[in-house]
Scaffold this active site. Structure first.
Site, PDB file in Angstrom:
ATOM      1  CE  LYS A  13      -2.008  -1.075   3.913  1.00 41.13           C
ATOM      2  NZ  LYS A  13      -1.308  -2.338   4.191  1.00 41.13           N
ATOM      3  NE  ARG A  88      -4.652  -0.971   9.848  1.00 40.41           N
ATOM      4  CZ  ARG A  88      -3.555  -0.574   9.216  1.00 40.41           C
ATOM      5  NH1 ARG A  88      -3.481   0.580   8.630  1.00 40.41           N
ATOM      6  NH2 ARG A  88      -2.543  -1.383   9.177  1.00 40.41           N
ATOM      7  NE  ARG A 127       7.707  -2.588   6.295  1.00 41.38           N
ATOM      8  CZ  ARG A 127       6.404  -2.525   6.440  1.00 41.38           C
ATOM      9  NH1 ARG A 127       5.653  -1.978   5.517  1.00 41.38           N
ATOM     10  NH2 ARG A 127       5.853  -3.047   7.499  1.00 41.38           N
ATOM     11  NE  ARG A 160       6.099  -0.339   9.990  1.00 43.31           N
ATOM     12  CZ  ARG A 160       4.984  -0.382   9.286  1.00 43.31           C
ATOM     13  NH1 ARG A 160       4.915   0.214   8.109  1.00 43.31           N
ATOM     14  NH2 ARG A 160       3.932  -1.030   9.742  1.00 43.31           N
TER      15      ARG A 160
HETATM   16  P1  AP5 Z   1       4.864  -1.656   1.872  1.00 41.11           P
HETATM   17  O1  AP5 Z   1       4.573  -0.790   0.707  1.00 41.11           O
HETATM   18  O2  AP5 Z   1       5.628  -1.071   3.020  1.00 41.11           O
HETATM   19  O3  AP5 Z   1       3.516  -2.349   2.370  1.00 41.11           O
HETATM   20  P2  AP5 Z   1       2.268  -1.780   3.165  1.00 41.11           P
HETATM   21  O4  AP5 Z   1       1.064  -2.383   2.540  1.00 41.11           O
HETATM   22  O5  AP5 Z   1       2.330  -0.292   3.259  1.00 41.11           O
HETATM   23  O6  AP5 Z   1       2.520  -2.476   4.557  1.00 41.11           O
HETATM   24  P3  AP5 Z   1       2.459  -1.889   6.024  1.00 41.11           P
HETATM   25  O7  AP5 Z   1       3.152  -2.853   6.915  1.00 41.11           O
HETATM   26  O8  AP5 Z   1       2.897  -0.463   6.066  1.00 41.11           O
HETATM   27  O9  AP5 Z   1       0.964  -1.974   6.288  1.00 41.11           O
HETATM   28  P4  AP5 Z   1       0.269  -1.942   7.611  1.00 41.11           P
HETATM   29  O10 AP5 Z   1      -1.090  -1.747   7.119  1.00 41.11           O
HETATM   30  O11 AP5 Z   1       0.440  -3.108   8.479  1.00 41.11           O
HETATM   31  O12 AP5 Z   1       1.033  -0.757   8.420  1.00 41.11           O
HETATM   32  P5  AP5 Z   1       0.610   0.729   8.731  1.00 41.11           P
HETATM   33  O13 AP5 Z   1       1.829   1.539   8.778  1.00 41.11           O
HETATM   34  O14 AP5 Z   1      -0.507   1.147   7.864  1.00 41.11           O
HETATM   35  O15 AP5 Z   1       5.628  -2.968   1.356  1.00 41.11           O
HETATM   36  C1  AP5 Z   1       6.106  -3.953   2.253  1.00 41.11           C
HETATM   37  C2  AP5 Z   1       7.476  -4.476   1.798  1.00 41.11           C
HETATM   38  O16 AP5 Z   1       7.336  -5.184   0.584  1.00 41.11           O
HETATM   39  C3  AP5 Z   1       8.500  -3.351   1.507  1.00 41.11           C
HETATM   40  O17 AP5 Z   1       9.772  -3.785   1.894  1.00 41.11           O
HETATM   41  C4  AP5 Z   1       8.392  -3.158  -0.015  1.00 41.11           C
HETATM   42  O18 AP5 Z   1       9.609  -2.679  -0.562  1.00 41.11           O
HETATM   43  C5  AP5 Z   1       8.084  -4.569  -0.477  1.00 41.11           C
HETATM   44  N1  AP5 Z   1       7.228  -4.584  -1.668  1.00 41.11           N
HETATM   45  C6  AP5 Z   1       6.188  -3.746  -1.956  1.00 41.11           C
HETATM   46  N2  AP5 Z   1       5.608  -4.072  -3.123  1.00 41.11           N
HETATM   47  C7  AP5 Z   1       6.277  -5.166  -3.577  1.00 41.11           C
HETATM   48  C8  AP5 Z   1       6.141  -5.993  -4.740  1.00 41.11           C
HETATM   49  N3  AP5 Z   1       5.185  -5.755  -5.673  1.00 41.11           N
HETATM   50  N4  AP5 Z   1       7.012  -7.031  -4.874  1.00 41.11           N
HETATM   51  C9  AP5 Z   1       7.969  -7.274  -3.928  1.00 41.11           C
HETATM   52  N5  AP5 Z   1       8.153  -6.521  -2.818  1.00 41.11           N
HETATM   53  C10 AP5 Z   1       7.312  -5.490  -2.642  1.00 41.11           C
HETATM   54  O19 AP5 Z   1       0.057   0.575  10.210  1.00 41.11           O
HETATM   55  C11 AP5 Z   1       0.892   0.225  11.280  1.00 41.11           C
HETATM   56  C12 AP5 Z   1       0.095   0.216  12.566  1.00 41.11           C
HETATM   57  O20 AP5 Z   1      -0.437   1.539  12.815  1.00 41.11           O
HETATM   58  C13 AP5 Z   1      -1.141  -0.696  12.582  1.00 41.11           C
HETATM   59  O21 AP5 Z   1      -0.791  -2.015  12.935  1.00 41.11           O
HETATM   60  C14 AP5 Z   1      -2.000   0.010  13.617  1.00 41.11           C
HETATM   61  O22 AP5 Z   1      -1.591  -0.282  14.924  1.00 41.11           O
HETATM   62  C15 AP5 Z   1      -1.736   1.483  13.359  1.00 41.11           C
HETATM   63  N6  AP5 Z   1      -2.669   2.084  12.402  1.00 41.11           N
HETATM   64  C16 AP5 Z   1      -2.373   2.637  11.195  1.00 41.11           C
HETATM   65  N7  AP5 Z   1      -3.480   3.085  10.580  1.00 41.11           N
HETATM   66  C17 AP5 Z   1      -4.517   2.808  11.417  1.00 41.11           C
HETATM   67  C18 AP5 Z   1      -5.926   3.004  11.340  1.00 41.11           C
HETATM   68  N8  AP5 Z   1      -6.501   3.566  10.270  1.00 41.11           N
HETATM   69  N9  AP5 Z   1      -6.690   2.573  12.380  1.00 41.11           N
HETATM   70  C19 AP5 Z   1      -6.131   2.002  13.460  1.00 41.11           C
HETATM   71  N10 AP5 Z   1      -4.819   1.766  13.600  1.00 41.11           N
HETATM   72  C20 AP5 Z   1      -4.008   2.173  12.590  1.00 41.11           C
HETATM   73 MG    MG Z   2       2.681   1.078   4.835  1.00 42.69          MG
END
Ligand code: AP5
Ligand code: MG
Ligand code: ZN
Length: 214
Positions: A13, A88, A127, A160
Site C-alpha cells: 500500500k 481500516r 523491509r 520498523r
Molecule cells: P509496503 O509498501 O511497506 O507495504 P504496506 O502495505 O504499506 O505495509 P504496512 O506494513 O505499512 O501496512 P500496515 O497496514 O500493516 O502498516 P501501517 O503503517 O498502515 O511494502 C512492504 C514491503 O514489501 C516493503 O519492503 C516493499 O519494498 C516490499 N514490496 C512492496 N511491493 C512489492 C512488490 N510488488 N514485490 C515485492 N516486494 C514489494 O500501520 C501500522 C500500525 O499503525 C497498525 O498495525 C495500527 O496499529 C496502526 N494504524 C495505522 N493506521 C490505522 C488506522 N486507520 N486505524 C487504526 N490503527 C491504525
Molecule cells: Mg505502509
C-alpha cells in the site's frame, strides 16, 4: 481524485501510494506514518498509539478519526489524496463516508492490492523504511541505491518495530478480522478495484495507472 489503498500489511500500500501521489500530484496520507512520526517526536498522540502498534493491534477509532478529519481539511487536500492504511475498520469507513457526504464528495477508487499471507512475512523481514520521508525499500525486491540510505531524501533507513515475524502474524490476523470486510463495503459502493500485488512493483503500478485511466 480521492483514492483509498486496501490490502494486508505488507501488500505494498505504502509503496504504491507514494508512486500514485507523485504521479497525480496529490498528498499521500498514511495513518501509520503519522502515528510513527508522533511516536518519534514523543507527542501525546504518539504515546497513546505506541502500545497498540507494538502489539500489532489497531489504534482506537476515535484517535485515528480525529487525526484524519483534521488532515483532510487542510489546503493541500482540495484536489484529492491517496489514503494508505485508512480506513481500516467499518466504523472508520462509515465516518469517512459521512464526512465526505457533508462536503458533497465521495471516494473515487478503493484499490485492493491482493497478496497471499504466505508472501507477507518474507516481504516484511526485508523491509527498510525512511523515517524522514516515509519511502519504503526492500533489501532484495526494492533495494536503495546505497545500503541504509534513502534515495529520495538521504535519510537513514530503519527496520520498523512491528516487523518482527510474531507481530506480523498478529497484524495479519487483525487485518482479516477487522479490515478485510472493507472490500465488500467498497464493492457495494461501486468503487472497488483489485490488483494482483504479487507482480513486481512497477507492474503493479502500471496496472493501477491503467485502472485510474490516466
Ligand atoms: P509496503 O509498501 O511497506 O507495504 P504496506 O502495505 O504499506 O505495509 P504496512 O506494513 O505499512 O501496512 P500496515 O497496514 O500493516 O502498516 P501501517 O503503517 O498502515 O511494502 C512492504 C514491503 O514489501 C516493503 O519492503 C516493499 O519494498 C516490499 N514490496 C512492496 N511491493 C512489492 C512488490 N510488488 N514485490 C515485492 N516486494 C514489494 O500501520 C501500522 C500500525 O499503525 C497498525 O498495525 C495500527 O496499529 C496502526 N494504524 C495505522 N493506521 C490505522 C488506522 N486507520 N486505524 C487504526 N490503527 C491504525
Ligand atoms: Mg505502509
Ligand atoms: Zn527518505
Amino acid at each position: 481524485m480521492k483514492i483509498i489503498m486496501l490490502g494486508a500489511p505488507g501488500a505494498g500500500k505504502g509503496t504504491q501510494a507514494k508512486k500514485i501521489a507523485d504521479r497525480y500530484g496529490i498528498p499521500h496520507i498514511s495513518t501509520g506514518d503519522i502515528f510513527r512520526a508522533n511516536i518519534k517526536n514523543g507527542t501525546e498522540l504518539g504515546m497513546k498509539a505506541k502500545s497498540y502498534m507494538d502489539a500489532g493491534n489497531l489504534v482506537p477509532d476515535s484517535l485515528t478519526l480525529e487525526l484524519v478529519m483534521d488532515r483532510i481539511h487542510q489546503d493541500d487536500c482540495q484536489n484529492g489524496y491517496v489514503f494508505d492504511g485508512f480506513p481500516r475498520t467499518i466504523p472508520q469507513a462509515e465516518a469517512l463516508e459521512e464526512a465526505l457526504r457533508a462536503d458533497g464528495q465521495s471516494i473515487d477508487y478503493a484499490i485492493d492490492i491482493e497478496v497471499p499471507d504466505e508472501n507477507i512475512v518474507t516481504r516484511m523481514s526485508g523491509r527498510r523504511a525512511c523515517l524522514g520521508c516515509g519511502a519504503t525499500y526492500h533489501t532484495v525486491f526494492a533495494p536503495p541505491k546505497t545500503e541504509g540510505v534513502c534515495d529520495r531524501c538521504g535519510g537513514e533507513l530503519t527496520i520498523r518495530d512491528d516487523d518482527k515475524p510474531e507481530t506480523v502474524n498478529k497484524r495479519l490476523g487483525v487485518y482479516h478480522q477487522q479490515t478485510q470486510p472493507l472490500i465488500d463495503f467498497y464493492q457495494d459502493k461501486g468503487c472497488l478495484a483489485q490488483v494482483d500485488g504479487t507482480k513486481d512493483v512497477e507492474e503493479v503500478f502500471q496496472d493501477i495507472c491503467e485502472l485510474l485511466g490516466e
